[in-house]
Design a protein around this motif. Sequence first.
Motif, mmCIF file in Angstrom:
data_model
loop_
_atom_site.group_PDB
_atom_site.id
_atom_site.type_symbol
_atom_site.label_atom_id
_atom_site.label_comp_id
_atom_site.label_asym_id
_atom_site.label_seq_id
_atom_site.Cartn_x
_atom_site.Cartn_y
_atom_site.Cartn_z
ATOM 1 N N GLY A 74 -36.749 -46.142 4.428
ATOM 2 C CA GLY A 74 -36.100 -46.916 5.470
ATOM 3 C C GLY A 74 -36.155 -48.402 5.175
ATOM 4 N N CYS A 75 -35.894 -49.189 6.212
ATOM 5 C CA CYS A 75 -35.885 -50.644 6.124
ATOM 6 C C CYS A 75 -36.775 -51.212 7.215
ATOM 7 C CB CYS A 75 -34.461 -51.171 6.314
ATOM 8 S SG CYS A 75 -33.281 -50.516 5.132
ATOM 9 N N TRP A 76 -37.317 -52.392 6.984
ATOM 10 C CA TRP A 76 -38.183 -53.020 7.971
ATOM 11 C C TRP A 76 -37.949 -54.532 7.998
ATOM 12 C CZ3 TRP A 76 -41.858 -56.841 7.305
ATOM 13 C CH2 TRP A 76 -42.147 -57.197 5.980
ATOM 14 N N ASN A 77 -38.382 -55.138 9.106
ATOM 15 C CA ASN A 77 -38.447 -56.590 9.214
ATOM 16 C C ASN A 77 -39.403 -56.938 10.337
ATOM 17 O OD1 ASN A 77 -38.009 -59.306 8.736
ATOM 18 N ND2 ASN A 77 -35.796 -59.104 8.673
ATOM 19 N N TYR A 78 -39.790 -58.190 10.384
ATOM 20 C CA TYR A 78 -40.689 -58.701 11.414
ATOM 21 C C TYR A 78 -39.879 -59.555 12.372
ATOM 22 C CZ TYR A 78 -44.561 -61.129 13.607
ATOM 23 O OH TYR A 78 -45.439 -61.630 14.528
ATOM 24 N N TRP A 79 -39.737 -59.072 13.613
ATOM 25 C CA TRP A 79 -39.039 -59.804 14.671
ATOM 26 C C TRP A 79 -39.868 -59.721 15.934
ATOM 27 C CZ3 TRP A 79 -35.030 -56.130 12.717
ATOM 28 C CH2 TRP A 79 -34.161 -56.735 11.815
ATOM 29 N N THR A 80 -39.838 -60.748 16.726
ATOM 30 C CA THR A 80 -40.483 -60.793 18.054
ATOM 31 C C THR A 80 -41.907 -60.234 18.033
ATOM 32 O OG1 THR A 80 -39.516 -58.680 18.757
ATOM 33 C CG2 THR A 80 -38.273 -60.692 19.271
ATOM 34 N N ASP A 81 -42.694 -60.696 17.079
ATOM 35 C CA ASP A 81 -44.111 -60.329 16.971
ATOM 36 C C ASP A 81 -44.356 -58.845 16.716
ATOM 37 O OD1 ASP A 81 -44.837 -62.985 17.409
ATOM 38 O OD2 ASP A 81 -44.886 -62.709 19.578
ATOM 39 N N GLN A 82 -43.381 -58.136 16.185
ATOM 40 C CA GLN A 82 -43.533 -56.704 15.887
ATOM 41 C C GLN A 82 -42.882 -56.381 14.544
ATOM 42 O OE1 GLN A 82 -45.145 -54.277 17.926
ATOM 43 N NE2 GLN A 82 -45.849 -56.142 18.918
ATOM 44 N N VAL A 83 -43.360 -55.320 13.915
ATOM 45 C CA VAL A 83 -42.723 -54.792 12.709
ATOM 46 C C VAL A 83 -41.727 -53.734 13.171
ATOM 47 C CG1 VAL A 83 -43.071 -53.481 10.583
ATOM 48 C CG2 VAL A 83 -44.728 -55.241 11.257
ATOM 49 N N HIS A 84 -40.465 -53.938 12.857
ATOM 50 C CA HIS A 84 -39.404 -53.005 13.248
ATOM 51 C C HIS A 84 -38.962 -52.223 12.019
ATOM 52 C CE1 HIS A 84 -38.878 -54.772 17.255
ATOM 53 N NE2 HIS A 84 -39.246 -55.890 16.646
ATOM 54 N N VAL A 85 -38.925 -50.893 12.159
ATOM 55 C CA VAL A 85 -38.548 -49.999 11.062
ATOM 56 C C VAL A 85 -37.345 -49.180 11.486
ATOM 57 C CG1 VAL A 85 -39.272 -47.973 9.737
ATOM 58 C CG2 VAL A 85 -40.875 -49.852 10.124
ATOM 59 N N VAL A 86 -36.349 -49.096 10.606
ATOM 60 C CA VAL A 86 -35.195 -48.209 10.798
ATOM 61 C C VAL A 86 -35.181 -47.277 9.597
ATOM 62 C CG1 VAL A 86 -32.698 -48.032 11.057
ATOM 63 C CG2 VAL A 86 -33.907 -50.019 12.000
ATOM 64 N N TYR A 87 -35.427 -45.993 9.845
ATOM 65 C CA TYR A 87 -35.423 -45.017 8.761
ATOM 66 C C TYR A 87 -33.993 -44.678 8.360
ATOM 67 C CZ TYR A 87 -40.413 -44.442 9.298
ATOM 68 O OH TYR A 87 -41.760 -44.687 9.341
ATOM 69 N N ASP A 88 -33.835 -44.242 7.115
ATOM 70 C CA ASP A 88 -32.505 -43.906 6.609
ATOM 71 C C ASP A 88 -31.827 -42.808 7.425
ATOM 72 O OD1 ASP A 88 -32.868 -45.837 4.686
ATOM 73 O OD2 ASP A 88 -33.149 -44.428 3.025
ATOM 74 N N ASN A 89 -32.611 -41.979 8.139
ATOM 75 C CA ASN A 89 -32.020 -40.924 8.971
ATOM 76 C C ASN A 89 -31.584 -41.438 10.344
ATOM 77 O OD1 ASN A 89 -34.364 -41.203 10.461
ATOM 78 N ND2 ASN A 89 -35.122 -39.137 10.066
ATOM 79 N N GLY A 90 -31.788 -42.750 10.622
ATOM 80 C CA GLY A 90 -31.352 -43.350 11.876
ATOM 81 C C GLY A 90 -32.453 -43.559 12.903
ATOM 82 N N ASP A 91 -33.617 -42.924 12.731
ATOM 83 C CA ASP A 91 -34.729 -43.128 13.661
ATOM 84 C C ASP A 91 -35.254 -44.550 13.524
ATOM 85 O OD1 ASP A 91 -34.524 -40.483 14.389
ATOM 86 O OD2 ASP A 91 -36.286 -39.819 13.252
ATOM 87 N N SER A 92 -35.693 -45.125 14.643
ATOM 88 C CA SER A 92 -36.273 -46.468 14.588
ATOM 89 C C SER A 92 -37.583 -46.503 15.367
ATOM 90 C CB SER A 92 -35.295 -47.519 15.114
ATOM 91 O OG SER A 92 -35.010 -47.291 16.457
ATOM 92 N N TYR A 93 -38.514 -47.309 14.863
ATOM 93 C CA TYR A 93 -39.834 -47.439 15.462
ATOM 94 C C TYR A 93 -40.259 -48.897 15.425
ATOM 95 C CZ TYR A 93 -40.232 -42.388 15.057
ATOM 96 O OH TYR A 93 -40.025 -41.049 15.177
#
Length: 95
Positions: A63-82
């Motif tokens: 997946g892909c990740w970035n740091y926004w609004t004091d959190q690590v945001h992850v979007v997996y290649d299957n569309g799930d996000s955490y």
Amino acid sequence: MKGLLLALCLVAGVVHAEEEWWESSNEAGGKIVLLQNACRTDGTLKTMRRMFATHKNGQTMWGCWNYWTDQVHVVYDNGDSYTYNPALFTRKTAP
């Protein structure tokens, strides 16, 4: 303060992914690994970085990740996000 320092290091990307990465244990008995490589070349997620998560059975999810609004945001290649607390991640370096 530790969270701010971690956030600055995560976003800075001063060192290549082969030399530095961030990781955390996950509930699947594996780990989440945040890399510094650009996520995609098509421009849709150009500000995000590549990541993967492993499972104790050997499965790997990318997946892909970035740091926004004091959190690590992850979007997996299957569309799930955490969203994860950055304090969960530990900086790792190549020996």
